[in-house]
Motif scaffolding. Sequence first.
Motif, mmCIF file in Angstrom:
data_model
loop_
_atom_site.group_PDB
_atom_site.id
_atom_site.type_symbol
_atom_site.label_atom_id
_atom_site.label_comp_id
_atom_site.label_asym_id
_atom_site.label_seq_id
_atom_site.Cartn_x
_atom_site.Cartn_y
_atom_site.Cartn_z
ATOM 1 N N LEU A 5 11.091 -0.809 17.440
ATOM 2 C CA LEU A 5 9.784 -0.307 16.641
ATOM 3 C C LEU A 5 8.403 -0.847 16.969
ATOM 4 N N ASP A 6 7.583 -0.045 17.132
ATOM 5 C CA ASP A 6 6.334 -0.664 17.352
ATOM 6 C C ASP A 6 5.543 -0.979 16.098
ATOM 7 N N PHE A 7 5.389 -2.127 15.504
ATOM 8 C CA PHE A 7 5.193 -2.681 14.268
ATOM 9 C C PHE A 7 3.657 -2.222 14.249
ATOM 10 N N ALA A 8 2.654 -2.191 14.870
ATOM 11 C CA ALA A 8 1.377 -2.156 14.916
ATOM 12 C C ALA A 8 1.139 -0.568 14.509
ATOM 13 N N ASP A 9 1.873 0.406 15.252
ATOM 14 C CA ASP A 9 1.720 1.638 14.806
ATOM 15 C C ASP A 9 2.434 2.153 13.751
ATOM 16 N N PHE A 10 3.519 1.417 13.312
ATOM 17 C CA PHE A 10 4.047 1.704 12.062
ATOM 18 C C PHE A 10 3.154 1.268 10.866
ATOM 19 N N TYR A 11 2.707 0.201 10.842
ATOM 20 C CA TYR A 11 1.752 -0.478 9.941
ATOM 21 C C TYR A 11 0.785 0.564 9.829
ATOM 22 N N CYS A 12 0.051 0.735 10.890
ATOM 23 C CA CYS A 12 -1.441 1.855 10.754
ATOM 24 C C CYS A 12 -0.893 3.017 10.197
ATOM 25 N N SER A 13 0.288 3.540 10.463
ATOM 26 C CA SER A 13 0.697 4.748 9.785
ATOM 27 C C SER A 13 1.136 5.036 8.725
ATOM 28 N N ASN A 14 1.565 3.823 8.044
ATOM 29 C CA ASN A 14 2.240 3.697 6.867
ATOM 30 C C ASN A 14 1.794 2.869 5.850
ATOM 31 N N TYR A 15 0.664 2.108 5.995
ATOM 32 C CA TYR A 15 0.167 1.127 5.109
ATOM 33 C C TYR A 15 -0.395 1.887 4.179
ATOM 34 N N SER A 16 -1.390 2.767 4.228
ATOM 35 C CA SER A 16 -2.038 3.667 3.053
ATOM 36 C C SER A 16 -1.114 4.304 1.974
ATOM 37 N N SER A 17 0.025 4.972 2.684
ATOM 38 C CA SER A 17 0.804 5.597 1.959
ATOM 39 C C SER A 17 1.747 4.867 1.045
ATOM 40 N N ALA A 18 2.091 3.722 1.734
ATOM 41 C CA ALA A 18 2.892 2.708 0.964
ATOM 42 C C ALA A 18 2.133 2.027 -0.168
ATOM 43 N N VAL A 19 0.712 1.857 -0.033
ATOM 44 C CA VAL A 19 -0.110 1.215 -1.213
ATOM 45 C C VAL A 19 -0.211 2.118 -2.179
ATOM 46 N N HIS A 20 -0.355 3.629 -1.846
ATOM 47 C CA HIS A 20 -0.343 4.487 -2.842
ATOM 48 C C HIS A 20 0.895 4.521 -3.699
ATOM 49 N N TYR A 21 2.035 4.397 -3.041
ATOM 50 C CA TYR A 21 3.232 4.490 -3.572
ATOM 51 C C TYR A 21 3.427 3.172 -4.529
ATOM 52 N N ALA A 22 3.018 2.120 -3.987
ATOM 53 C CA ALA A 22 2.958 1.098 -5.087
ATOM 54 C C ALA A 22 2.001 0.979 -6.276
ATOM 55 N N ARG A 23 1.182 1.499 -5.996
ATOM 56 C CA ARG A 23 0.193 1.713 -7.291
ATOM 57 C C ARG A 23 0.657 2.545 -8.366
ATOM 58 N N ILE A 24 1.600 3.707 -8.055
ATOM 59 C CA ILE A 24 2.112 4.489 -8.768
ATOM 60 C C ILE A 24 3.018 3.656 -9.898
ATOM 61 N N TYR A 25 3.553 2.450 -9.322
ATOM 62 C CA TYR A 25 4.379 1.444 -10.447
ATOM 63 C C TYR A 25 3.401 0.286 -11.013
ATOM 64 N N ILE A 26 2.627 -0.136 -10.225
ATOM 65 C CA ILE A 26 1.925 -1.208 -11.033
ATOM 66 C C ILE A 26 0.570 -1.045 -11.130
ATOM 67 N N PHE A 27 -0.186 -0.102 -11.052
ATOM 68 C CA PHE A 27 -1.442 0.192 -11.348
ATOM 69 C C PHE A 27 -2.504 -0.911 -11.017
ATOM 70 N N ASP A 28 -2.481 -1.605 -9.925
ATOM 71 C CA ASP A 28 -3.078 -2.757 -9.630
ATOM 72 C C ASP A 28 -3.286 -2.743 -8.090
ATOM 73 N N GLU A 29 -4.498 -2.273 -7.612
ATOM 74 C CA GLU A 29 -4.636 -2.040 -6.224
ATOM 75 C C GLU A 29 -4.378 -3.278 -5.234
ATOM 76 N N GLU A 30 -5.011 -4.525 -5.808
ATOM 77 C CA GLU A 30 -4.862 -5.510 -5.097
ATOM 78 C C GLU A 30 -3.377 -6.105 -5.114
ATOM 79 N N GLU A 31 -2.748 -5.990 -5.960
ATOM 80 C CA GLU A 31 -1.321 -6.489 -6.147
ATOM 81 C C GLU A 31 -0.492 -5.420 -5.161
ATOM 82 N N ALA A 32 -0.819 -4.186 -5.319
ATOM 83 C CA ALA A 32 -0.240 -3.302 -4.468
ATOM 84 C C ALA A 32 -0.251 -3.655 -3.037
ATOM 85 N N ARG A 33 -1.608 -3.841 -2.573
ATOM 86 C CA ARG A 33 -1.635 -4.119 -1.229
ATOM 87 C C ARG A 33 -1.046 -5.540 -0.645
ATOM 88 N N ASP A 34 -1.063 -6.636 -1.724
ATOM 89 C CA ASP A 34 -0.282 -7.758 -1.400
ATOM 90 C C ASP A 34 1.516 -7.386 -1.283
#
Length: 168
Positions: A5-34
Amino acid sequence: MEDRLDFADFYCSNYSSAVHYARIYIFDEEEARDIVSEAFVRLMELGEKLDCNKNVYAFFISIVHSRCLDYLRRMERRRKVEDNIRQSADRFSDDEFRAMCHKELFRMVGCMLDGMPNIRRKVYCEVHFDGHSRTEVAKTMNVTKRVVEYQLRRAEECISTNLRRMYG
């Protein structure tokens, strides 16, 4: 050769969508990013154990999901503690309540200190409870000031992390 797995490529490709997914649950952008960052670190820790022929993104999202649920559980515990504190506060004067809070905080910090290595506990107590400078502690313990600063920082991080876990 195995697929890795190319971690850098995986991170760049999936970070935003994963943060969006986390925000659906917790409603806090900073916590979602963490949470997403912590999940990515967990994925990196697994490293070579990952099977690239399987859906790594689904596994990654399941880690994010699990961490979101853990966060929500912590927030619920925190709300319960705050409610109990509010109810207790009505029965005591401000000074009595403040004294009880300080006593409980010192009890928790004491328990955390008991679990630390001797040098770390001694450095923390000498600096924070006895009021000695880092230089004085280094001289009395016959270590360098840098060792004292390192041990103090580790003790403070441990206490801070544990209190954050308990109270959000």
